[in-house]
Design a protein around this motif. Sequence first.
Motif, PDB file in Angstrom:
ATOM      1  N   LEU A 116      87.315  35.540  24.813  1.00  0.00           N
ATOM      2  CA  LEU A 116      86.094  34.840  24.423  1.00  0.00           C
ATOM      3  C   LEU A 116      85.558  33.977  25.564  1.00  0.00           C
ATOM      4  CD1 LEU A 116      86.935  33.740  20.767  1.00  0.00           C
ATOM      5  CD2 LEU A 116      85.632  35.716  21.538  1.00  0.00           C
ATOM      6  N   ARG A 117      86.438  33.543  26.446  1.00  0.00           N
ATOM      7  CA  ARG A 117      85.985  32.772  27.609  1.00  0.00           C
ATOM      8  C   ARG A 117      85.143  33.643  28.533  1.00  0.00           C
ATOM      9  NH1 ARG A 117      88.248  30.544  32.638  1.00  0.00           N
ATOM     10  NH2 ARG A 117      90.100  31.846  32.491  1.00  0.00           N
ATOM     11  N   SER A 118      85.538  34.897  28.692  1.00  0.00           N
ATOM     12  CA  SER A 118      84.744  35.822  29.495  1.00  0.00           C
ATOM     13  C   SER A 118      83.388  36.100  28.840  1.00  0.00           C
ATOM     14  CB  SER A 118      85.513  37.131  29.692  1.00  0.00           C
ATOM     15  OG  SER A 118      84.748  38.066  30.404  1.00  0.00           O
ATOM     16  N   VAL A 119      83.373  36.161  27.511  1.00  0.00           N
ATOM     17  CA  VAL A 119      82.110  36.358  26.785  1.00  0.00           C
ATOM     18  C   VAL A 119      81.191  35.151  26.980  1.00  0.00           C
ATOM     19  CG1 VAL A 119      81.100  36.666  24.494  1.00  0.00           C
ATOM     20  CG2 VAL A 119      83.188  37.874  25.103  1.00  0.00           C
ATOM     21  N   ALA A 120      81.771  33.949  26.960  1.00  0.00           N
ATOM     22  CA  ALA A 120      80.971  32.744  27.176  1.00  0.00           C
ATOM     23  C   ALA A 120      80.352  32.737  28.571  1.00  0.00           C
ATOM     24  CB  ALA A 120      81.841  31.502  26.977  1.00  0.00           C
ATOM     25  N   GLU A 122      79.585  35.335  30.339  1.00  0.00           N
ATOM     26  CA  GLU A 122      78.541  36.367  30.354  1.00  0.00           C
ATOM     27  C   GLU A 122      77.253  35.862  29.711  1.00  0.00           C
ATOM     28  OE1 GLU A 122      77.787  40.818  28.453  1.00  0.00           O
ATOM     29  OE2 GLU A 122      79.826  40.009  28.614  1.00  0.00           O
ATOM     30  N   ARG A 123      77.374  35.145  28.606  1.00  0.00           N
ATOM     31  CA  ARG A 123      76.172  34.654  27.923  1.00  0.00           C
ATOM     32  C   ARG A 123      75.471  33.582  28.738  1.00  0.00           C
ATOM     33  NH1 ARG A 123      78.307  34.561  21.602  1.00  0.00           N
ATOM     34  NH2 ARG A 123      78.687  36.812  21.514  1.00  0.00           N
ATOM     35  N   ALA A 124      76.245  32.742  29.408  1.00  0.00           N
ATOM     36  CA  ALA A 124      75.626  31.744  30.285  1.00  0.00           C
ATOM     37  C   ALA A 124      74.943  32.418  31.461  1.00  0.00           C
ATOM     38  CB  ALA A 124      76.681  30.759  30.771  1.00  0.00           C
ATOM     39  N   GLY A 125      75.562  33.452  32.016  1.00  0.00           N
ATOM     40  CA  GLY A 125      74.958  34.161  33.136  1.00  0.00           C
ATOM     41  C   GLY A 125      73.682  34.888  32.758  1.00  0.00           C
ATOM     42  N   ARG A 126      73.634  35.415  31.538  1.00  0.00           N
ATOM     43  CA  ARG A 126      72.411  36.077  31.079  1.00  0.00           C
ATOM     44  C   ARG A 126      71.282  35.065  30.878  1.00  0.00           C
ATOM     45  NH1 ARG A 126      73.005  41.371  29.327  1.00  0.00           N
ATOM     46  NH2 ARG A 126      75.140  42.044  28.903  1.00  0.00           N
ATOM     47  N   ARG A 127      71.629  33.907  30.335  1.00  0.00           N
ATOM     48  CA  ARG A 127      70.612  32.904  30.055  1.00  0.00           C
ATOM     49  C   ARG A 127      70.051  32.308  31.344  1.00  0.00           C
ATOM     50  NH1 ARG A 127      69.735  29.507  25.649  1.00  0.00           N
ATOM     51  NH2 ARG A 127      70.531  31.266  24.455  1.00  0.00           N
ATOM     52  N   LEU A 128      70.890  32.143  32.355  1.00  0.00           N
ATOM     53  CA  LEU A 128      70.475  31.494  33.602  1.00  0.00           C
ATOM     54  C   LEU A 128      70.701  32.476  34.755  1.00  0.00           C
ATOM     55  CD1 LEU A 128      72.491  28.693  32.217  1.00  0.00           C
ATOM     56  CD2 LEU A 128      70.177  28.164  32.908  1.00  0.00           C
ATOM     57  N   GLY A 129      69.758  33.386  34.896  1.00  0.00           N
ATOM     58  CA  GLY A 129      69.918  34.463  35.872  1.00  0.00           C
ATOM     59  C   GLY A 129      69.882  34.006  37.314  1.00  0.00           C
ATOM     60  N   GLY A 130      69.274  32.850  37.592  1.00  0.00           N
ATOM     61  CA  GLY A 130      69.181  32.388  38.969  1.00  0.00           C
ATOM     62  C   GLY A 130      70.401  31.642  39.450  1.00  0.00           C
ATOM     63  N   LEU A 131      71.346  31.365  38.549  1.00  0.00           N
ATOM     64  CA  LEU A 131      72.561  30.637  38.925  1.00  0.00           C
ATOM     65  C   LEU A 131      73.739  31.601  39.013  1.00  0.00           C
ATOM     66  CD1 LEU A 131      72.236  27.465  36.664  1.00  0.00           C
ATOM     67  CD2 LEU A 131      71.401  27.801  38.988  1.00  0.00           C
ATOM     68  N   ARG A 132      74.775  31.177  39.692  1.00  0.00           N
ATOM     69  CA  ARG A 132      75.988  31.980  39.831  1.00  0.00           C
ATOM     70  C   ARG A 132      77.123  31.307  39.057  1.00  0.00           C
ATOM     71  NH1 ARG A 132      74.674  34.657  44.816  1.00  0.00           N
ATOM     72  NH2 ARG A 132      72.508  35.263  44.392  1.00  0.00           N
ATOM     73  N   VAL A 133      77.865  32.112  38.319  1.00  0.00           N
ATOM     74  CA  VAL A 133      78.991  31.594  37.532  1.00  0.00           C
ATOM     75  C   VAL A 133      80.193  31.429  38.451  1.00  0.00           C
ATOM     76  CG1 VAL A 133      80.579  32.068  35.638  1.00  0.00           C
ATOM     77  CG2 VAL A 133      78.163  32.608  35.397  1.00  0.00           C
ATOM     78  N   LEU A 134      80.725  30.221  38.507  1.00  0.00           N
ATOM     79  CA  LEU A 134      81.898  29.953  39.332  1.00  0.00           C
ATOM     80  C   LEU A 134      83.180  30.076  38.529  1.00  0.00           C
ATOM     81  CD1 LEU A 134      83.071  29.039  42.053  1.00  0.00           C
ATOM     82  CD2 LEU A 134      82.762  26.669  41.292  1.00  0.00           C
ATOM     83  N   ASN A 135      83.253  29.388  37.399  1.00  0.00           N
ATOM     84  CA  ASN A 135      84.465  29.427  36.586  1.00  0.00           C
ATOM     85  C   ASN A 135      84.152  28.809  35.228  1.00  0.00           C
ATOM     86  OD1 ASN A 135      87.228  29.923  36.060  1.00  0.00           O
ATOM     87  ND2 ASN A 135      87.726  29.402  38.175  1.00  0.00           N
ATOM     88  N   SER A 136      85.141  28.718  34.362  1.00  0.00           N
ATOM     89  CA  SER A 136      84.926  28.142  33.033  1.00  0.00           C
ATOM     90  C   SER A 136      86.259  27.649  32.486  1.00  0.00           C
ATOM     91  CB  SER A 136      84.309  29.176  32.083  1.00  0.00           C
ATOM     92  OG  SER A 136      85.196  30.273  31.916  1.00  0.00           O
ATOM     93  N   GLY A 181      83.427  41.405  36.032  1.00  0.00           N
ATOM     94  CA  GLY A 181      84.850  41.101  35.997  1.00  0.00           C
ATOM     95  C   GLY A 181      85.389  40.477  37.266  1.00  0.00           C
ATOM     96  N   LEU A 182      84.573  39.672  37.957  1.00  0.00           N
ATOM     97  CA  LEU A 182      85.014  39.067  39.210  1.00  0.00           C
ATOM     98  C   LEU A 182      85.420  37.607  39.046  1.00  0.00           C
ATOM     99  CD1 LEU A 182      82.409  40.539  41.708  1.00  0.00           C
ATOM    100  CD2 LEU A 182      84.637  41.429  41.060  1.00  0.00           C
ATOM    101  N   THR A 183      85.107  36.993  37.919  1.00  0.00           N
ATOM    102  CA  THR A 183      85.539  35.617  37.686  1.00  0.00           C
ATOM    103  C   THR A 183      87.007  35.606  37.264  1.00  0.00           C
ATOM    104  OG1 THR A 183      84.817  35.697  35.380  1.00  0.00           O
ATOM    105  CG2 THR A 183      83.218  34.927  36.997  1.00  0.00           C
ATOM    106  N   SER A 184      87.551  34.421  37.108  1.00  0.00           N
ATOM    107  CA  SER A 184      88.956  34.311  36.741  1.00  0.00           C
ATOM    108  C   SER A 184      89.231  34.954  35.380  1.00  0.00           C
ATOM    109  CB  SER A 184      89.362  32.836  36.721  1.00  0.00           C
ATOM    110  OG  SER A 184      90.704  32.687  36.320  1.00  0.00           O
ATOM    111  N   ALA A 185      88.364  34.679  34.403  1.00  0.00           N
ATOM    112  CA  ALA A 185      88.548  35.277  33.078  1.00  0.00           C
ATOM    113  C   ALA A 185      88.343  36.786  33.122  1.00  0.00           C
ATOM    114  CB  ALA A 185      87.574  34.641  32.084  1.00  0.00           C
ATOM    115  N   GLY A 186      87.412  37.237  33.947  1.00  0.00           N
ATOM    116  CA  GLY A 186      87.167  38.671  34.064  1.00  0.00           C
ATOM    117  C   GLY A 186      88.332  39.404  34.712  1.00  0.00           C
ATOM    118  N   ARG A 187      88.911  38.815  35.746  1.00  0.00           N
ATOM    119  CA  ARG A 187      90.060  39.436  36.390  1.00  0.00           C
ATOM    120  C   ARG A 187      91.257  39.498  35.448  1.00  0.00           C
ATOM    121  NH1 ARG A 187      90.564  40.011  41.756  1.00  0.00           N
ATOM    122  NH2 ARG A 187      92.744  39.348  41.694  1.00  0.00           N
TER     123      ARG A 187
END
Length: 222
Positions: A116-120, A122-136, A181-187
Amino acid sequence: PVPTPCLHQAKANPTTDTMGAYKYMQELWRKKQSDVMRFLMRVRVWEYRNLPAVHRVTKPTRPDKARMLGYKAKQGYVVYRVRVRRGGRKRPNPKGTVYGKPKHQGINQIKFKRSLRSVAEERAGRRLGGLRVLNSYWVNSDGSHKYFEVIMVDPSTSSIRKDPRINWICNSTMKHREMRGLTSAGRSGRGLRVKGHGAEHIRPSVRAWYKRNNSMAARRYR
């Protein structure tokens, strides 16, 4: 004369005597069943429940955890809190009807492959397309939802582009890394936490391993 120390005098514990503020916060979050944390989390989850599913927070709820994962309190770093529905994944078939073999007729007891952390993320990345997801990281949960805070970085900010410790995230290959799948949760969802024995079939990915071992490339006769 210099007084000799008593042999029975208790020695100071270096670990407890040098604990900083972040160390105390870590110990608090490790004891989630304590009265203090149960009260705090109950009050906070009531607030989170009445907010939008994805909303920005002014500062991290867990500063110690956020800093461990790369957050800095400077321009270019933002934190968003995401609410994700708990539970497994129900197969989206109309009226539960599967027009196929009995093997594929399961509807309710299906589990999603990613956390579910990986899903969270993904949803943040979809909502804010101009930002990059670092971690969660996890912040709270109740009977219906889990709440995560996602650390995001603005790659167009000069303070990020000039910082050699974080400007790798400005590369175009880091766009929507949470989707690939490149973030910590994705890996973790790809099984890349495992090394050595038992992990022979997951690097560089499961599909790449299968393709490498099940395709034949014959040299052309010249």
